[in-house]
Design an enzyme around this catalytic site. Structure first.
Site, mmCIF file in Angstrom:
data_model
loop_
_atom_site.group_PDB
_atom_site.id
_atom_site.type_symbol
_atom_site.label_atom_id
_atom_site.label_comp_id
_atom_site.label_asym_id
_atom_site.label_seq_id
_atom_site.Cartn_x
_atom_site.Cartn_y
_atom_site.Cartn_z
ATOM 1 N N TYR A 48 126.109 -31.158 -3.911
ATOM 2 C CA TYR A 48 127.396 -31.509 -4.501
ATOM 3 C C TYR A 48 127.897 -30.367 -5.371
ATOM 4 O O TYR A 48 127.110 -29.727 -6.078
ATOM 5 C CB TYR A 48 127.238 -32.780 -5.341
ATOM 6 C CG TYR A 48 128.529 -33.292 -5.945
ATOM 7 C CD1 TYR A 48 129.560 -33.750 -5.140
ATOM 8 C CD2 TYR A 48 128.702 -33.324 -7.323
ATOM 9 C CE1 TYR A 48 130.744 -34.232 -5.690
ATOM 10 C CE2 TYR A 48 129.877 -33.802 -7.886
ATOM 11 C CZ TYR A 48 130.901 -34.257 -7.066
ATOM 12 O OH TYR A 48 132.065 -34.728 -7.608
ATOM 13 N N ASP A 62 136.304 -30.116 -18.914
ATOM 14 C CA ASP A 62 136.723 -30.688 -17.639
ATOM 15 C C ASP A 62 138.026 -31.456 -17.820
ATOM 16 O O ASP A 62 138.062 -32.685 -17.795
ATOM 17 C CB ASP A 62 135.616 -31.597 -17.099
ATOM 18 C CG ASP A 62 135.941 -32.146 -15.716
ATOM 19 O OD1 ASP A 62 136.785 -31.544 -15.026
ATOM 20 O OD2 ASP A 62 135.347 -33.173 -15.338
ATOM 21 N N ASP A 89 134.111 -31.615 -5.231
ATOM 22 C CA ASP A 89 135.057 -32.301 -6.099
ATOM 23 C C ASP A 89 136.376 -31.525 -6.076
ATOM 24 O O ASP A 89 136.477 -30.432 -6.623
ATOM 25 C CB ASP A 89 134.481 -32.347 -7.520
ATOM 26 C CG ASP A 89 135.393 -33.007 -8.528
ATOM 27 O OD1 ASP A 89 136.511 -33.423 -8.157
ATOM 28 O OD2 ASP A 89 135.000 -33.090 -9.708
ATOM 29 N N ASP A 91 139.185 -32.647 -7.369
ATOM 30 C CA ASP A 91 140.036 -33.178 -8.443
ATOM 31 C C ASP A 91 141.218 -33.959 -7.856
ATOM 32 O O ASP A 91 141.040 -34.765 -6.976
ATOM 33 C CB ASP A 91 140.496 -32.052 -9.368
ATOM 34 C CG ASP A 91 139.388 -31.560 -10.285
ATOM 35 O OD1 ASP A 91 138.353 -32.242 -10.393
ATOM 36 O OD2 ASP A 91 139.537 -30.483 -10.877
ATOM 37 N N HIS A 116 136.356 -34.824 -2.109
ATOM 38 C CA HIS A 116 137.023 -36.043 -2.574
ATOM 39 C C HIS A 116 138.227 -35.697 -3.440
ATOM 40 O O HIS A 116 138.232 -34.724 -4.184
ATOM 41 C CB HIS A 116 136.068 -37.000 -3.289
ATOM 42 C CG HIS A 116 135.395 -36.477 -4.511
ATOM 43 N ND1 HIS A 116 136.032 -36.341 -5.725
ATOM 44 C CD2 HIS A 116 134.115 -36.090 -4.731
ATOM 45 C CE1 HIS A 116 135.173 -35.889 -6.632
ATOM 46 N NE2 HIS A 116 134.005 -35.715 -6.042
ATOM 47 N N GLU A 118 141.090 -37.522 -6.040
ATOM 48 C CA GLU A 118 141.130 -38.678 -6.925
ATOM 49 C C GLU A 118 142.542 -39.113 -7.262
ATOM 50 O O GLU A 118 143.519 -38.408 -6.973
ATOM 51 C CB GLU A 118 140.353 -38.384 -8.204
ATOM 52 C CG GLU A 118 140.961 -37.305 -9.062
ATOM 53 C CD GLU A 118 139.975 -36.782 -10.098
ATOM 54 O OE1 GLU A 118 140.314 -36.835 -11.284
ATOM 55 O OE2 GLU A 118 138.889 -36.320 -9.705
ATOM 56 N N CYS A 126 137.723 -35.772 -17.389
ATOM 57 C CA CYS A 126 136.405 -36.214 -16.947
ATOM 58 C C CYS A 126 136.421 -37.724 -16.752
ATOM 59 O O CYS A 126 136.947 -38.473 -17.582
ATOM 60 C CB CYS A 126 135.348 -35.827 -17.979
ATOM 61 S SG CYS A 126 133.710 -36.500 -17.630
ATOM 62 N N ARG A 161 138.582 -40.903 -4.249
ATOM 63 C CA ARG A 161 137.997 -41.358 -5.513
ATOM 64 C C ARG A 161 139.059 -42.122 -6.302
ATOM 65 O O ARG A 161 140.221 -41.707 -6.362
ATOM 66 C CB ARG A 161 137.507 -40.157 -6.313
ATOM 67 C CG ARG A 161 137.173 -40.486 -7.769
ATOM 68 C CD ARG A 161 136.621 -39.303 -8.518
ATOM 69 N NE ARG A 161 136.947 -39.373 -9.928
ATOM 70 C CZ ARG A 161 136.473 -38.540 -10.856
ATOM 71 N NH1 ARG A 161 135.628 -37.583 -10.507
ATOM 72 N NH2 ARG A 161 136.828 -38.666 -12.121
ATOM 73 N N GLU A 191 134.734 -44.479 -9.336
ATOM 74 C CA GLU A 191 134.158 -43.824 -10.506
ATOM 75 C C GLU A 191 133.917 -44.811 -11.644
ATOM 76 O O GLU A 191 134.668 -45.775 -11.833
ATOM 77 C CB GLU A 191 135.085 -42.698 -10.975
ATOM 78 C CG GLU A 191 134.652 -41.974 -12.248
ATOM 79 C CD GLU A 191 133.335 -41.216 -12.105
ATOM 80 O OE1 GLU A 191 132.307 -41.878 -11.807
ATOM 81 O OE2 GLU A 191 133.319 -39.994 -12.306
ATOM 82 N N ASN A 213 128.059 -42.412 -8.556
ATOM 83 C CA ASN A 213 127.901 -41.259 -9.450
ATOM 84 C C ASN A 213 126.866 -41.596 -10.522
ATOM 85 O O ASN A 213 127.139 -42.382 -11.425
ATOM 86 C CB ASN A 213 129.247 -40.914 -10.087
ATOM 87 C CG ASN A 213 129.163 -39.710 -11.017
ATOM 88 O OD1 ASN A 213 128.139 -39.039 -11.098
ATOM 89 N ND2 ASN A 213 130.246 -39.438 -11.726
#
Length: 300
Positions: A48, A62, A89, A91, A116, A118, A126, A161, A191, A213
């Site tokens: 990942y 983040d 990721d 974002d 992914h 989101e 975050c 996500r 998430e 996660n």
């Protein structure tokens, strides 16, 4: 030696095959290419690439400060190092639906097996912090459709996500993952689920793989792989774990150096030069170099 012996297309096809098998796949987060090679060496099923880790590695929080170029560059470095599938990721996709489409194609070119996108507002935060906001459902669906339409390799895994659980509750999260699957998502990442009961509810609601996660110091209870598999989860990520362990060890080493004037007491805890050379395949490079040198000598 040098790059992975497995093509990106083969990694994507293998990820699809293993997800279809129903097994739980473990994807620890790599903080650099060398750690990705270690993840493979220890028998994990995937690697990942965490946005939080990349941000931290750059000395940034983040909060959406990293760029597509930075994410794609690090993803390519990691993907070339390992035969395992790499999940990234992405974002919010770094902008509007057209930006999402470009993000997918750039990351596909980087050699990843999946990514992914989101539903947080852009720039994001975050997923385990306060103050998150999510876009409306229609916007989230447009992001997923743009991602799916943009891929050229049909085996590239497009995961959706959602961060809505921490804002509107479990029922809203279950409803949203259903809608994102209807929009074309191959898998979903709910998430900040609280526990296995909530993960089970999501797994029952959709017929695509669900990711959990297991990040430390977050909102989710840390579950074992057996508990996750029993809940129906198919991918588990440990996004920041290796970075946290490595940085914790580095901080303790610096404290020892400051207090004692030497790192000699910590030498038994260090990775040996021999082990490092094994991971780097020094022997393979040496054999190649000797072959080229010998061949060149004979040709003369």
């Amino acid at each position: 030696m040098l790059h992975s012996a497995t093509t990106p297309a083969a990694k994507r096809a293998e990820l699809r095959r293993r997800l279809a098998s129903g097994e739980l796949l473990r994807f620890p987060g790599a903080f650099n290419p060398l750690s990705a090679r270690l993840i493979q060496d220890k028998g994990m099923e995937g690697v990942y690439v965490s946005g939080a880790v990349l941000s931290a590695d750059l000395g940034l929080p983040d909060i959406g400060l990293t760029t597509l170029t930075e994410v794609a560059g690090r993803s390519a470095q990691i993907a070339r190092t390992t035969d395992l599938p790499v999940l990234v990721d992405a974002d919010t996709g770094f902008g509007e639906p057209m930006n999402v489409a470009r993000t997918v194609q750039v990351l596909e070119d980087a050699g990843v097996a999946g990514l992914h996108v989101e539903d947080q507002v852009n720039p994001k935060r975050c997923g385990h912090l306060e103050g998150k906001q999510v876009v409306d459902l229609e916007t989230a669906e447009r992001r997923v459709r743009a991602a799916v339409d943009a891929r050229r390799d049909p085996d590239l895994l497009i995961m959706a996500r959602t961060d809505v659980r921490a804002i509107e509750g479990l029922d809203a999260a279950v409803d949203r993952v259903r809608r994102l699957v209807d929009a074309g998502a191959d898998a979903v990442f709910p998430e900040a689920m609280a526990d296995e009961r909530e993960l089970e509810a999501v797994c029952r609601a959709v017929d695509v793989p669900v990711l959990a996660n297991m990040t430390e110091f977050g909102r989710s209870r840390l579950l074992t792989t057996r508990q996750l598999a029993d809940a129906g989860v198919r991918i588990v990520i440990y996004p920041v774990s290796l970075l946290r362990i490595a940085m914790g060890a580095a901080e303790r080493a610096l404290d020892t150096l400051a207090a004692e004037g030497t790192l000699e007491p910590l030498v038994p805890q260090m990775q040996t030069r021999t082990r490092l050379y094994e991971l780097l395949d020094y022997a393979g490079y040496s054999r190649f170099d000797e072959t080229v040198f010998t061949s060149t000598g004979h040709a003369g």
